[in-house]
Design a protein around this motif. Structure first.
Motif, mmCIF file in Angstrom:
data_model
loop_
_atom_site.group_PDB
_atom_site.id
_atom_site.type_symbol
_atom_site.label_atom_id
_atom_site.label_comp_id
_atom_site.label_asym_id
_atom_site.label_seq_id
_atom_site.Cartn_x
_atom_site.Cartn_y
_atom_site.Cartn_z
ATOM 1 N N SER A 103 -9.855 5.712 5.253
ATOM 2 C CA SER A 103 -8.904 4.809 4.601
ATOM 3 C C SER A 103 -9.366 4.439 3.201
ATOM 4 O O SER A 103 -8.552 4.172 2.324
ATOM 5 C CB SER A 103 -8.710 3.542 5.437
ATOM 6 O OG SER A 103 -9.939 2.858 5.621
ATOM 7 N N ASP A 328 6.344 1.545 0.212
ATOM 8 C CA ASP A 328 5.319 0.507 0.162
ATOM 9 C C ASP A 328 5.691 -0.537 -0.905
ATOM 10 O O ASP A 328 5.999 -0.179 -2.045
ATOM 11 C CB ASP A 328 3.992 1.173 -0.209
ATOM 12 C CG ASP A 328 2.787 0.259 -0.081
ATOM 13 O OD1 ASP A 328 2.960 -0.974 -0.186
ATOM 14 O OD2 ASP A 328 1.679 0.768 0.101
ATOM 15 N N THR A 331 4.409 -0.411 -4.513
ATOM 16 C CA THR A 331 4.893 0.596 -5.455
ATOM 17 C C THR A 331 5.551 -0.066 -6.662
ATOM 18 O O THR A 331 6.410 -0.945 -6.487
ATOM 19 C CB THR A 331 5.926 1.516 -4.769
ATOM 20 O OG1 THR A 331 5.352 2.053 -3.573
ATOM 21 C CG2 THR A 331 6.346 2.643 -5.692
ATOM 22 N N TRP A 364 10.842 -1.491 1.498
ATOM 23 C CA TRP A 364 10.259 -2.316 2.558
ATOM 24 C C TRP A 364 10.836 -3.730 2.487
ATOM 25 O O TRP A 364 10.828 -4.355 1.422
ATOM 26 C CB TRP A 364 8.747 -2.364 2.412
ATOM 27 C CG TRP A 364 8.067 -3.084 3.532
ATOM 28 C CD1 TRP A 364 7.651 -4.380 3.539
ATOM 29 C CD2 TRP A 364 7.746 -2.547 4.815
ATOM 30 N NE1 TRP A 364 7.081 -4.689 4.744
ATOM 31 C CE2 TRP A 364 7.124 -3.589 5.546
ATOM 32 C CE3 TRP A 364 7.917 -1.308 5.420
ATOM 33 C CZ2 TRP A 364 6.670 -3.407 6.849
ATOM 34 C CZ3 TRP A 364 7.469 -1.125 6.714
ATOM 35 C CH2 TRP A 364 6.851 -2.166 7.419
ATOM 36 N N LEU A 373 3.129 -2.721 7.866
ATOM 37 C CA LEU A 373 2.943 -1.359 7.368
ATOM 38 C C LEU A 373 2.082 -0.517 8.303
ATOM 39 O O LEU A 373 2.096 0.711 8.232
ATOM 40 C CB LEU A 373 2.304 -1.400 5.976
ATOM 41 C CG LEU A 373 3.155 -1.988 4.843
ATOM 42 C CD1 LEU A 373 2.302 -2.189 3.597
ATOM 43 C CD2 LEU A 373 4.335 -1.092 4.535
ATOM 44 N N ASP A 374 1.305 -1.169 9.170
ATOM 45 C CA ASP A 374 0.445 -0.440 10.099
ATOM 46 C C ASP A 374 1.133 -0.107 11.416
ATOM 47 O O ASP A 374 0.551 0.579 12.257
ATOM 48 C CB ASP A 374 -0.819 -1.256 10.394
ATOM 49 C CG ASP A 374 -1.710 -1.386 9.171
ATOM 50 O OD1 ASP A 374 -1.815 -0.403 8.424
ATOM 51 O OD2 ASP A 374 -2.292 -2.466 8.967
ATOM 52 N N VAL A 380 5.885 5.275 6.352
ATOM 53 C CA VAL A 380 5.797 4.610 5.055
ATOM 54 C C VAL A 380 5.208 5.550 4.012
ATOM 55 O O VAL A 380 4.300 6.330 4.302
ATOM 56 C CB VAL A 380 4.919 3.337 5.146
ATOM 57 C CG1 VAL A 380 4.867 2.618 3.807
ATOM 58 C CG2 VAL A 380 5.431 2.398 6.233
ATOM 59 N N ARG A 382 2.878 5.184 1.330
ATOM 60 C CA ARG A 382 1.888 4.213 0.878
ATOM 61 C C ARG A 382 1.491 4.492 -0.565
ATOM 62 O O ARG A 382 1.272 5.646 -0.952
ATOM 63 C CB ARG A 382 0.643 4.246 1.765
ATOM 64 C CG ARG A 382 0.906 3.957 3.236
ATOM 65 C CD ARG A 382 1.457 2.565 3.469
ATOM 66 N NE ARG A 382 0.552 1.517 3.029
ATOM 67 C CZ ARG A 382 -0.337 0.918 3.829
ATOM 68 N NH1 ARG A 382 -0.442 1.281 5.098
ATOM 69 N NH2 ARG A 382 -1.107 -0.036 3.363
ATOM 70 N N TYR A 383 1.382 3.454 -1.367
ATOM 71 C CA TYR A 383 1.068 3.594 -2.796
ATOM 72 C C TYR A 383 -0.333 3.076 -3.044
ATOM 73 O O TYR A 383 -0.634 1.921 -2.765
ATOM 74 C CB TYR A 383 2.077 2.818 -3.646
ATOM 75 C CG TYR A 383 2.163 3.280 -5.080
ATOM 76 C CD1 TYR A 383 3.105 4.218 -5.466
ATOM 77 C CD2 TYR A 383 1.294 2.781 -6.038
ATOM 78 C CE1 TYR A 383 3.198 4.646 -6.776
ATOM 79 C CE2 TYR A 383 1.368 3.206 -7.361
ATOM 80 C CZ TYR A 383 2.321 4.136 -7.729
ATOM 81 O OH TYR A 383 2.412 4.575 -9.024
ATOM 82 N N HIS A 408 2.564 8.565 7.590
ATOM 83 C CA HIS A 408 2.234 7.683 6.482
ATOM 84 C C HIS A 408 1.823 8.564 5.305
ATOM 85 O O HIS A 408 0.733 9.132 5.294
ATOM 86 C CB HIS A 408 1.093 6.720 6.847
ATOM 87 C CG HIS A 408 1.569 5.481 7.524
ATOM 88 N ND1 HIS A 408 2.351 5.515 8.659
ATOM 89 C CD2 HIS A 408 1.397 4.167 7.230
ATOM 90 C CE1 HIS A 408 2.625 4.267 9.034
ATOM 91 N NE2 HIS A 408 2.064 3.434 8.185
ATOM 92 N N GLY A 410 0.567 9.443 1.652
ATOM 93 C CA GLY A 410 -0.317 8.833 0.665
ATOM 94 C C GLY A 410 0.107 9.216 -0.736
ATOM 95 O O GLY A 410 0.225 10.397 -1.053
#
Length: 850
Positions: A103, A328, A331, A364, A373-374, A380, A382-383, A408, A410
């Protein structure tokens, strides 16, 4: 997308990208009724010693009023610094997918947040002595319960116990068990951390206990997320973190995701269509051999019950459950519409599969505190605020069926710098918008949109299709009407960034420059997602899909899946365009000759140093290098076209002799002849002190090393053996190379420093070819243990051919010394002759060392 050679979407699969994650065949046991003991004489049994060691306490004594509780897949209780999992009995023996990812990463560690480290199927099982076992579903063998062989499969496979936990308490009505997982969550078990192989790959040594801790544990309806911070001593001294702290600190995220109660019907894998896949070994009563059963990764997309008849008639219908991606909230707002557009662009592809509004992106809902978000129920984009120039699109799939459960994506902020460099260097000659150090928001937004579409394609199950662009005739890329209508590649899943073949006089607009979701992508989505009715099982579906595949490929060559560029097929490469990599490279070089002299103006920022100029110049050299190495695959190349028995033609075909000869001509003119246009003094005197080999020389030497490698010569010999006179004779090939690299020996002209370095490199490479041990890929020093007698015979031919070539070269150089009047050239030749005298004057076969 991956900046380390190719987009590094971290998925693990075997040859043909098939991952060996399998479901475990489960067997049922029948519990016999216990007889009642006589009441009058009943004696309480003595507790076992193990039970006394692991006594079960009342629930309230373990989970006290101080506990902070989260309900979800596992109910998580936190008391001070202790974590407890409460596992419901209904979850016992149910398969759960555990995915372990990085992560957070230490800068320069060679890895980045989002990389998948491992994935496993696990399940909980009650053990003896008040213990709960965590077991890994390690087998990949399955059988239908109706077949007798299922009993043999069940009795032949024993899954390993990864961990054992004393049961601390039982829940209300004994409907659950409570275990302490604090130590386990920080342990170095491969489920939550790195296995030995990955630790070696990431240059990690021992985990440091006092600098590692549990960051958070969160639980949701279908998943539980464990985040830990782990610090390791490291032997990778080149890293800033290692030199300063002697350690690397990484963030790990382990997702426990519940697999669907009702498995989705599989869709069987086909090498002719580019989907990620999983596999297992299937046993059947009527088999005569064991079969591998591979199936693709895809979302569960089905029409509503009331719409099935409409769907069968060809009407577009909405699916039972839409595929939804959220943006996200981190963003930047101005980029959100473009990310959303990149997702929604796939709607057209799903329409070809019979669905409307099948996929959508949404912002979102920040005001909704019930969403996280998890939570695995939400996919999602993710930003990340990171200097990493990348984006990746993974998916979590049910290893039993291939059903995609969530994704998710990235997205790294600095990916914009990457696409800026690409677009300036690949399109700067034909698009005035590309000639700025900072692009207008609209142009950058459109670049973000295409990258978004590419990554979403991965999350839908699609692999890279590096061969797609090879189906486009090179001259069509300059045909304004054609290329704007059809695009410069049939697939957004190709690494065919921008139309670098188009010339300024072609006046090609953005529609003919940018990649788009195109013919192959729509067809692949149709193939993978369109429901098939009236069949009994996936095997019957496979027969129908096979007929569709054969007919489709026969009628439209743009639907060809060319693989991911990991073989010797010159049609399947990243960053290339068209059906002719030589002509495409020449067009690209022609545009680079226009672009390079303008880089100072295009990167100019008053008050700033020349860092941007240096970056863009290196990108220009890198683009030149791409063109050069695209052509390299022609030499000894073999075209691979996957086929089944019911398709005509060969699977393997060598690259034509004419194309391979054109390749040597290309190298002699564009690489071995010093590319002085790239050695722009106005640029180099601002970015390069000239104390060592410059970027151009590095490209030249890389080509020489690869073109004269022992393995390439061996492969060309194999082609000549298998395909006869139609193949490029290795002797003729070396002769053509020598004629280009040493043309001054005939003309008597002076050599510049670039040519002299190139010629030394060439001579050294041939000497290495002669002296070096035989080194097939994957072989060991004991080569006779890993190759056939034919291999050894061919290798002896490599050595003898290299020796003969060195003799010829020595003779030519000896004659050339007297032809040149240039002092530097003369002493250069004398030096080379001295090197060759030592080789040639030795025994011609100096004790072959196999």
């Amino acid at each position: 997308m991956n900046t380390r050679n190719q987009f590094k979407v971290r998925y693990f699969y075997l040859a043909l990208a098939i991952g060996m994650l399998g479901a475990t065949a489960q067997s049922c046991s029948i519990l016999k009724k216990k007889k009642k003991a006589p009441v009058a004489t009943a004696v309480a049994p003595k507790p076992k010693a193990d039970s006394l060691k692991n006594p079960i306490k009342p629930y309230a004594e373990v989970i006290t009023s101080k506990a902070v509780t989260q309900k979800g897949l596992f109910t998580v209780h936190k008391i001070a610094d202790k974590y407890f999992f409460e596992i419901p009995n209904k979850l016992l023996n149910k398969e759960i997918l555990a995915v372990n990812r990085l992560s957070k990463s230490t800068p320069g560690a060679g890895n980045y947040g989002g990389e998948e480290v491992s994935s496993r199927v696990i399940y909980w099982e009650l053990g003896p002595s008040n213990k709960l076992f965590l077991k890994v579903s390690a087998t990949v063998s399955v059988a239908d319960s109706t077949d007798m062989i299922s009993k043999a499969v069940a009795s032949s496979n024993m899954n390993p116990i990864m961990a054992a936990f004393p049961i601390k308490a039982k829940g209300k009505d004994s409907s659950s068990v409570v275990i302490d997982v604090t130590d386990f969550l920080l342990s170095e078990t491969p489920l939550l951390s790195f296995d030995a192989e990955n630790k070696k790959a990431y240059n990690l040594a021992a985990q440091v206990a006092d600098r590692s801790y549990i960051e958070s544990v969160k639980s949701f309806p279908i998943n539980t997320e464990v985040k830990t911070i782990r610090t390791y001593t490291s032997f990778a001294g080149r890293l800033p973190a290692t030199s300063e702290a002697g350690a690397i600190t990484l963030g790990m995220n382990t997702s426990f995701v519940m697999l669907p109660e009702i498995p989705m019907r599989k869709r069987m894998y086909d090498a002719r269509v580019g989907f990620f896949a999983s596999a297992n070994i299937r046993y059947k009563d009527d088999q005569q051999k064991v079969e591998q059963e591979a199936f693709i990764h895809r979302w569960r997309l089905e029409p509503k019950e009331e719409d099935i008849e409409k769907f069968k008639k060809g009407e577009l219908v909405e699916p039972k459950k839409q595929i939804v991606y959220y943006i996200d909230p981190a963003t930047p707002k101005k980029w959100r519409p473009y990310l959303i557009a990149g997702v929604n662009d796939w709607q057209k592809a799903f329409e070809q599969a019979g669905f409307k509004n099948a996929i959508v992106a949404k912002e979102w809902p920040e005001a909704d505190t019930t969403m996280s978000l998890d939570d695995a129920r939400f996919s999602v984009i993710r930003y990340f605020a990171s200097p990493q120039q990348n984006a990746y699109g993974p998916n979590i799939a049910d290893p039993r069926t291939g059903e995609i459960i969530e994704s998710h994506i990235g997205w790294y902020h600095n990916v914009m710098n990457l696409v800026h460099r690409w677009y300036m260097i690949q399109a700067g000659a034909i698009d005035p918008r590309a000639r700025k150090n900072k692009f207008d928001d609209e142009l950058m937004g459109q670049l973000i949109r295409f990258v978004s579409s590419h990554e979403i394609g991965h999350t839908l199950g699609l692999r890279h299709n590096m061969g797609a662009s090879s189906t486009v005739p090179v001259e069509k890329l300059r045909d304004k009407k054609w290329v704007e209508a059809h695009g410069h590649t049939p697939s957004i899943m190709d690494y065919a960034r921008f139309n670098y073949v188009a010339q300024p006089e072609d006046h090609i607009s953005e529609a003919g420059i940018f990649p788009r979701i195109n013919d192959y992508d729509k067809w692949a989505i149709q193939w993978g997602y369109k429901p098939i009715f009236g069949t009994a099982n996936a095997a019957d579906d496979k027969k129908i899909l096979n007929k569709i595949t054969i007919d489709s490929l026969a009628s439209n060559k743009r639907l060809w899946f060319g693989g991911e560029g990991r073989d010797q097929d010159p049609r399947s490469q990243s960053e290339d365009l068209s059906d002719d990599n030589i002509k495409a490279g020449l067009y690209g070089i022609k545009n680079l000759k226009r672009i390079v002299p303008q880089l100072i103006n295009w990167t100019r920022e008053d008050g700033e140093d020349y860092s941007d100029l240096k970056e863009m110049y290196k990108e220009a050299v890198g683009q030149y290098s791409r063109y050069v190495f695209h052509v390299l695959k022609n030499l000894g190349g073999v075209m691979v076209t996957e086929k089944t028995y019911d398709q005509p033609g060969a699977v393997y075909q060598p690259v034509s002799l004419a194309r391979q000869k054109e390749t040597i001509k290309f190298y002699n003119e564009q690489v071995f002849t010093t590319p002085k246009w790239l050695l722009n003094k106005d640029i180099l005197n601002k970015i390069d002190p000239g104390f060592s080999f410059n970027d151009v020389q590095i490209v030249q030497q890389g080509v020489v090393a690869s073109v004269t490698s022992q393995t390439r010569l061996y492969r060309m010999m194999i082609n000549q053996r298998d395909y006869g006179k139609g193949a490029y004779s290795p002797r003729e090939w070396l002769k053509d190379l020598k004629a280009g690299i040493f043309s001054e020996l005939i003309s008597g002209k002076a050599t510049d420093e670039y040519r002299r370095a190139l010629q030394k490199m060439y001579v050294g490479s041939i000497i290495t070819m002669y002296n070096k041990r035989f080194a097939l890929q994957g072989s060991t020093d004991n080569i006779l243990a890993s190759v056939t007698p034919t291999d050894v015979l061919l290798y002896s031919n490599v050595k003898s051919l290299a020796f003969a070539h060195l003799k010829d070269l020595r003779k030519d150089i000896t004659n050339g010394i007297s032809k040149t009047s240039d002092y530097d050239t003369k002493i250069h030749y004398q030096y080379l002759k001295q090197m060759l005298d030592k080789i040639v004057n030795e025994s011609p076969i100096p004790g072959l060392n196999y």
